[in-house]
Scaffold this motif. Structure first.
Motif, PDB file in Angstrom:
ATOM      1  N   SER A  42      14.084  46.803   7.409  1.00 10.50           N
ATOM      2  CA  SER A  42      13.316  45.768   7.970  1.00 10.50           C
ATOM      3  C   SER A  42      12.045  46.459   7.818  1.00 10.50           C
ATOM      4  O   SER A  42      11.092  45.591   7.763  1.00 10.50           O
ATOM      5  N   LYS A  46       8.603  44.644   6.310  1.00 11.35           N
ATOM      6  CA  LYS A  46       7.299  44.538   7.269  1.00 11.35           C
ATOM      7  C   LYS A  46       6.052  45.087   6.808  1.00 11.35           C
ATOM      8  O   LYS A  46       4.956  44.215   6.503  1.00 11.35           O
ATOM      9  N   ARG A  49       5.100  42.901   3.617  1.00 10.19           N
ATOM     10  CA  ARG A  49       4.425  41.776   4.131  1.00 10.19           C
ATOM     11  C   ARG A  49       2.994  42.166   4.370  1.00 10.19           C
ATOM     12  O   ARG A  49       1.989  41.282   4.169  1.00 10.19           O
TER      13      ARG A  49
END
Length: 147
Positions: A42, A46, A49
């Protein structure tokens, strides 16, 4: 005759207890590893992104400023700001000028050229870039000097 039951702990019982202990230990260990892996995944997504918001993969491959970044060197924002300042200095003479200030100065000069009516075709000055503009100015200077 009845069989007598064996009292005490046999080797099979000891091995079963050891097996169950290691099975529980490995299960707990796998759960801990899996949970940590999910956090890493995760965090990685992130960060990916966030990186895509700053620069696309196509831009990263084509921008010379990004290629020159090193781990302990200047930041991408610093390099881009330096390039912006140099471009503003070339365009208006002041590296602190923003894009809107440079555009305003250019528009004011264009209004002056149009309002004074000294140039036959002022529309040729509307979208002229720096280098072609300097080239036209130098050609006009050479022609004027030859006269």
């Amino acid at each position: 005759m009845a069989k007598t039951q064996q009292q005490g702990v046999s080797a099979i019982t000891v091995w079963m207890v050891v097996f169950v202990f290691f099975w529980l230990l490995s299960t707990v260990w796998l759960v801990v590893l899996y949970t940590g892996q999910e956090e890493l995944k995760s965090l990685n997504s992130k960060l990916q992104r966030d990186k895509r918001q700053l620069i696309s993969p196509e831009e990263a491959g084509s921008n010379e400023l990004v290629k020159s970044l090193s781990e302990n060197g200047p930041t991408a924002v610093g390099l881009l700001e330096e390039a912006r300042g140099e471009t503003a200095r070339l365009a208006s003479g002041d590296p602190k000028d923003s894009v809107s200030v440079v555009r305003t100065k250019r528009d004011e000069l264009l209004r002056t050229i149009v309002s004074e009516k000294l140039v036959e075709n002022p529309k040729g000055y509307q979208d002229v870039a720096l280098v072609p503009g300097m080239s036209q100015l130098y050609d006009a200077f050479k022609n004027e000097r030859s006269l």
